[in-house]
Design an enzyme around this catalytic site. Sequence first.
Site, short mmCIF file in Angstrom:
data_model
loop_
_atom_site.label_atom_id
_atom_site.label_comp_id
_atom_site.label_asym_id
_atom_site.label_seq_id
_atom_site.Cartn_x
_atom_site.Cartn_y
_atom_site.Cartn_z
N ASN A 9 5.22 7.49 -5.81
CA ASN A 9 6.06 6.23 -5.89
C ASN A 9 5.36 5.05 -5.51
OD1 ASN A 9 7.89 4.21 -5.89
ND2 ASN A 9 8.90 4.75 -3.84
N LYS A 11 6.13 1.93 -6.17
CA LYS A 11 6.73 0.86 -5.98
C LYS A 11 6.38 -0.32 -7.00
CE LYS A 11 6.89 2.84 -1.27
NZ LYS A 11 7.35 2.47 0.03
N HIS A 97 16.53 5.35 -3.29
CA HIS A 97 15.09 5.01 -2.33
C HIS A 97 15.77 4.22 -1.13
CE1 HIS A 97 11.52 3.92 -0.71
NE2 HIS A 97 10.97 4.88 -1.00
N GLU A 99 14.71 1.61 0.11
CA GLU A 99 14.40 0.13 -0.09
C GLU A 99 15.40 -0.19 -1.06
OE1 GLU A 99 10.46 0.64 -1.41
OE2 GLU A 99 9.68 1.26 0.64
N GLU A 169 13.45 11.45 3.16
CA GLU A 169 12.46 10.47 3.50
C GLU A 169 13.03 9.30 4.79
OE1 GLU A 169 9.82 9.22 0.16
OE2 GLU A 169 11.49 7.99 0.00
N GLY A 175 5.83 4.02 4.97
CA GLY A 175 4.89 2.96 4.92
C GLY A 175 4.57 2.54 6.41
N SER A 215 4.97 8.46 4.76
CA SER A 215 3.56 8.63 5.32
C SER A 215 2.71 9.70 4.91
CB SER A 215 3.33 8.06 6.46
OG SER A 215 3.66 6.83 6.79
C1 PEP Z 1 8.13 6.22 -0.36
O1 PEP Z 1 8.36 5.00 -0.36
O2 PEP Z 1 8.89 6.80 -0.93
C2 PEP Z 1 7.02 6.76 0.79
C3 PEP Z 1 7.46 7.83 1.16
O3 PEP Z 1 6.11 5.69 1.26
P1 PEP Z 1 4.78 5.90 2.00
O4 PEP Z 1 4.29 7.31 1.62
O5 PEP Z 1 3.95 5.07 1.97
O6 PEP Z 1 5.45 6.25 3.51
#
Ligand code: PEP
Length: 252
Positions: A9, A11, A97, A99, A169, A175, A215
């Site tokens: 992703n 973003k 997601h 976000e 997630e 992040g 992460s």
């Molecule tokens: C995401 O935004 O879907 C995600 C898992 O981000 P990160 O791997 O940076 O934690």
Amino acid sequence: MRTKIVAGNWKMNKTSAEAKALTSEVISLHGAEVKSPTKVILCVPFPFLQQSKEQTANTPVAVGAQNCSEHESGAYTGEVSAAMLKSLGIPYVILGHSERRQYFQESGAQLARKVDRALAHQLIPIFCCGEPLEIREQGTHEALVRKQVAEGLFHLAPEAISGIIIAYEPVWAIGTGKTATTQQAQDMHAVIRKELAGKYGNVVSEKIPILYGGSVKPDNARELFSCPDVDGGLVGGASLKARDFVDIIKGA
Ligand code: PEP
């Protein structure tokens, strides 16, 4: 046996030239180093979909979008429809997601409509769920994730839900550099699978891939992906570096 899936992703990152370079680096490292049947998906920003789609033609790397509208078409300035994505030949779309839920107030009912639009155009939703930190600390994380899954998906018929991908997630791991332990990931994935089995039966539930996101890095991917109910990952930050992303794919 479910095929592993690793989706990146991106973003809201990269310029057109950078996106082109990253896509081609992923294709070439993947081609040279990855022999496994793991499905690889690059979820790139809308303006780069066509370019990445052309670059990945005749390669095992697929392209996905990061969102779509719950409306079919019309006066929704700035929105992108599932039909538009389909017309570009894009097979996957991330929906829900954290976000989007947090910064754009996407609700469960709205996400259910987005899922319907995506499926109506034969797109495969990568449906995200996951709890914020305060909910985990209160101990109500399983209830919240069960609710998110039910609100977004449980209106679907068994044949429809069989074709989707779920991504768990935990928001506190996105992040932040803080990853869920393998036990935390496996426990929640098992909760989601049990919930799916309760509604649709074991045969359907066993078919649905559940990815972990939060992460994921080259050094934790292998362990996370070895959990019985973790079918791969949705990768944010580490998908912006081809080397790291391909090493994560190798972990699957
Ligand atoms: C995401 O935004 O879907 C995600 C898992 O981000 P990160 O791997 O940076 O934690």
